[in-house]
Design a protein around this motif. Structure first.
Motif, PDB file in Angstrom:
ATOM      1  N   ALA A  70      31.027  42.949  39.463  1.00 44.60           N
ATOM      2  CA  ALA A  70      30.255  42.943  40.705  1.00 44.60           C
ATOM      3  C   ALA A  70      30.281  41.570  41.375  1.00 44.60           C
ATOM      4  CB  ALA A  70      28.816  43.367  40.430  1.00 44.60           C
ATOM      5  N   ALA A  71      30.247  40.505  40.610  1.00 47.85           N
ATOM      6  CA  ALA A  71      30.219  39.150  41.176  1.00 47.85           C
ATOM      7  C   ALA A  71      31.504  38.812  41.929  1.00 47.85           C
ATOM      8  CB  ALA A  71      29.976  38.123  40.073  1.00 47.85           C
ATOM      9  N   GLN A  72      32.631  39.401  41.522  1.00 55.50           N
ATOM     10  CA  GLN A  72      33.906  39.132  42.197  1.00 55.50           C
ATOM     11  C   GLN A  72      34.052  39.913  43.497  1.00 55.50           C
ATOM     12  OE1 GLN A  72      36.587  40.050  38.814  1.00 55.50           O
ATOM     13  NE2 GLN A  72      37.517  38.076  39.279  1.00 55.50           N
ATOM     14  N   PHE A  73      33.340  41.042  43.602  1.00 56.12           N
ATOM     15  CA  PHE A  73      33.525  41.942  44.739  1.00 56.12           C
ATOM     16  C   PHE A  73      32.195  42.310  45.388  1.00 56.12           C
ATOM     17  CE2 PHE A  73      37.084  42.549  41.840  1.00 56.12           C
ATOM     18  CZ  PHE A  73      38.148  42.338  42.687  1.00 56.12           C
ATOM     19  N   PRO A  74      31.460  41.313  45.896  1.00 55.17           N
ATOM     20  CA  PRO A  74      30.168  41.635  46.511  1.00 55.17           C
ATOM     21  C   PRO A  74      30.349  42.563  47.719  1.00 55.17           C
ATOM     22  CG  PRO A  74      30.805  39.362  46.979  1.00 55.17           C
ATOM     23  CD  PRO A  74      31.790  39.898  45.987  1.00 55.17           C
ATOM     24  N   GLY A  75      29.520  43.596  47.779  1.00 55.56           N
ATOM     25  CA  GLY A  75      29.555  44.516  48.909  1.00 55.56           C
ATOM     26  C   GLY A  75      30.604  45.606  48.835  1.00 55.56           C
ATOM     27  N   ILE A  76      31.397  45.653  47.786  1.00 52.49           N
ATOM     28  CA  ILE A  76      32.491  46.642  47.734  1.00 52.49           C
ATOM     29  C   ILE A  76      31.954  48.066  47.661  1.00 52.49           C
ATOM     30  CG2 ILE A  76      32.886  46.689  45.232  1.00 52.49           C
ATOM     31  CD1 ILE A  76      35.966  46.658  46.055  1.00 52.49           C
ATOM     32  N   VAL A  77      30.807  48.261  47.068  1.00 50.33           N
ATOM     33  CA  VAL A  77      30.234  49.606  46.970  1.00 50.33           C
ATOM     34  C   VAL A  77      29.886  50.151  48.353  1.00 50.33           C
ATOM     35  CG1 VAL A  77      28.301  50.955  46.046  1.00 50.33           C
ATOM     36  CG2 VAL A  77      29.393  49.211  44.642  1.00 50.33           C
ATOM     37  N   GLU A  78      29.528  49.264  49.270  1.00 47.23           N
ATOM     38  CA  GLU A  78      29.151  49.685  50.625  1.00 47.23           C
ATOM     39  C   GLU A  78      30.352  49.865  51.554  1.00 47.23           C
ATOM     40  OE1 GLU A  78      27.567  46.958  49.114  1.00 47.23           O
ATOM     41  OE2 GLU A  78      25.888  48.208  48.482  1.00 47.23           O
ATOM     42  N   GLU A  79      31.540  49.517  51.088  1.00 41.51           N
ATOM     43  CA  GLU A  79      32.736  49.672  51.923  1.00 41.51           C
ATOM     44  C   GLU A  79      32.908  51.121  52.330  1.00 41.51           C
ATOM     45  OE1 GLU A  79      35.229  47.776  53.304  1.00 41.51           O
ATOM     46  OE2 GLU A  79      34.092  46.014  52.738  1.00 41.51           O
ATOM     47  N   GLU A  80      33.153  51.361  53.608  1.00 40.89           N
ATOM     48  CA  GLU A  80      33.335  52.724  54.094  1.00 40.89           C
ATOM     49  C   GLU A  80      34.759  53.227  53.888  1.00 40.89           C
ATOM     50  OE1 GLU A  80      31.865  53.380  58.041  1.00 40.89           O
ATOM     51  OE2 GLU A  80      30.118  52.118  57.682  1.00 40.89           O
ATOM     52  N   LYS A  81      35.721  52.333  54.001  1.00 37.63           N
ATOM     53  CA  LYS A  81      37.118  52.734  53.890  1.00 37.63           C
ATOM     54  C   LYS A  81      37.711  52.122  52.632  1.00 37.63           C
ATOM     55  CE  LYS A  81      41.470  52.835  56.361  1.00 37.63           C
ATOM     56  NZ  LYS A  81      42.259  52.287  57.432  1.00 37.63           N
ATOM     57  N   LEU A  82      37.957  52.968  51.651  1.00 38.70           N
ATOM     58  CA  LEU A  82      38.516  52.503  50.391  1.00 38.70           C
ATOM     59  C   LEU A  82      39.871  53.157  50.123  1.00 38.70           C
ATOM     60  CD1 LEU A  82      35.380  52.484  48.056  1.00 38.70           C
ATOM     61  CD2 LEU A  82      36.579  50.528  49.006  1.00 38.70           C
ATOM     62  N   SER A  83      40.696  53.282  51.135  1.00 38.73           N
ATOM     63  CA  SER A  83      41.986  53.940  50.943  1.00 38.73           C
ATOM     64  C   SER A  83      42.910  53.098  50.068  1.00 38.73           C
ATOM     65  CB  SER A  83      42.641  54.261  52.279  1.00 38.73           C
ATOM     66  OG  SER A  83      42.831  53.073  53.017  1.00 38.73           O
ATOM     67  N   SER A  84      42.948  51.792  50.264  1.00 34.28           N
ATOM     68  CA  SER A  84      43.779  50.929  49.437  1.00 34.28           C
ATOM     69  C   SER A  84      42.927  49.801  48.882  1.00 34.28           C
ATOM     70  CB  SER A  84      44.948  50.345  50.240  1.00 34.28           C
ATOM     71  OG  SER A  84      45.624  49.375  49.447  1.00 34.28           O
ATOM     72  N   LEU A  85      42.569  49.934  47.622  1.00 32.70           N
ATOM     73  CA  LEU A  85      41.781  48.881  46.995  1.00 32.70           C
ATOM     74  C   LEU A  85      42.549  47.569  46.932  1.00 32.70           C
ATOM     75  CD1 LEU A  85      39.954  50.658  44.036  1.00 32.70           C
ATOM     76  CD2 LEU A  85      38.978  49.789  46.151  1.00 32.70           C
ATOM     77  N   TYR A  86      43.855  47.648  46.681  1.00 36.20           N
ATOM     78  CA  TYR A  86      44.632  46.408  46.555  1.00 36.20           C
ATOM     79  C   TYR A  86      44.667  45.633  47.865  1.00 36.20           C
ATOM     80  CZ  TYR A  86      46.156  47.768  41.867  1.00 36.20           C
ATOM     81  OH  TYR A  86      46.186  48.096  40.540  1.00 36.20           O
ATOM     82  N   ASP A  87      44.755  46.335  49.001  1.00 36.78           N
ATOM     83  CA  ASP A  87      44.667  45.647  50.301  1.00 36.78           C
ATOM     84  C   ASP A  87      43.304  45.000  50.478  1.00 36.78           C
ATOM     85  OD1 ASP A  87      47.241  46.219  51.092  1.00 36.78           O
ATOM     86  OD2 ASP A  87      46.679  47.907  52.380  1.00 36.78           O
ATOM     87  N   LEU A  88      42.267  45.715  50.092  1.00 34.70           N
ATOM     88  CA  LEU A  88      40.910  45.185  50.181  1.00 34.70           C
ATOM     89  C   LEU A  88      40.743  43.977  49.257  1.00 34.70           C
ATOM     90  CD1 LEU A  88      38.163  45.772  51.549  1.00 34.70           C
ATOM     91  CD2 LEU A  88      37.576  47.095  49.510  1.00 34.70           C
ATOM     92  N   PHE A  89      41.248  44.080  48.027  1.00 35.90           N
ATOM     93  CA  PHE A  89      41.173  42.956  47.095  1.00 35.90           C
ATOM     94  C   PHE A  89      41.776  41.702  47.723  1.00 35.90           C
ATOM     95  CE2 PHE A  89      41.552  45.737  42.994  1.00 35.90           C
ATOM     96  CZ  PHE A  89      40.284  46.245  43.224  1.00 35.90           C
ATOM     97  N   GLU A  90      42.941  41.860  48.319  1.00 38.23           N
ATOM     98  CA  GLU A  90      43.663  40.706  48.851  1.00 38.23           C
ATOM     99  C   GLU A  90      43.065  40.180  50.147  1.00 38.23           C
ATOM    100  OE1 GLU A  90      48.197  39.198  49.854  1.00 38.23           O
ATOM    101  OE2 GLU A  90      47.895  41.217  49.071  1.00 38.23           O
ATOM    102  N   HIS A  91      42.815  41.053  51.107  1.00 40.15           N
ATOM    103  CA  HIS A  91      42.420  40.597  52.442  1.00 40.15           C
ATOM    104  C   HIS A  91      40.937  40.265  52.577  1.00 40.15           C
ATOM    105  CE1 HIS A  91      46.309  42.653  53.257  1.00 40.15           C
ATOM    106  NE2 HIS A  91      46.506  41.471  53.797  1.00 40.15           N
TER     107      HIS A  91
END
Length: 125
Positions: free
Chosen positions: A36-57
């Motif tokens: 959770a500490a590495q990805f704050p707010g990820i649970v609230e993300e509306e568009k999770l089609s590509s996690l790897y894009d989200l991780f990077e950008h």
């Protein structure tokens, strides 16, 4: 999960669960575990089609490698209900740990896939 992520007992782990459909029918359940500490707010993300894009950008982490195990298992009652199968039908179980640009564990993923009518192609480098 804690062992794969090299996380401590007191660390909060987030589980993202996604059900993939093809032709309106469920064929894959994916459970992704993250610190959770590495990805704050990820649970609230509306568009999770590509996690790897989200991780990077959004978070600045790039997946450079992964260790993955594939195994054929029998669907238990819960998995059969989710994927609209019969209990004990075959499932492809994929367990993967992905590592970032510093070779640190980034995510641990469990995928349960109905292999019926599927073709798998893999490129190895």
């Amino acid at each position: 999960v804690l062992e794969w992520l090299e996380a401590g007992w007191s660390e909060e782990i987030v589980r993202l669960e996604r059900l993939r459909l093809h032709g309106g029918q469920p064929y894959q359940l994916e459970r992704c575990y993250l610190r959770a500490a590495q990805f704050p707010g990820i649970v609230e993300e509306e568009k999770l089609s590509s996690l790897y894009d989200l991780f990077e950008h959004r978070y600045g982490f790039r997946v450079l490698r992964a260790e993955q195990t594939l195994e054929v298992i029998s669907a238990d009652e819960d998995m059969a209900k989710i994927l609209k199968l019969r209990p004990s039908d075959p499932l492809l179980s994929i367990r993967r740990c992905s590592y970032d640009q510093k070779n640190a564990p980034l995510e641990y993923v469990e995928i349960y896939l109905n292999p019926q009518g599927r073709k798998f192609t893999m490129e190895l480098k």
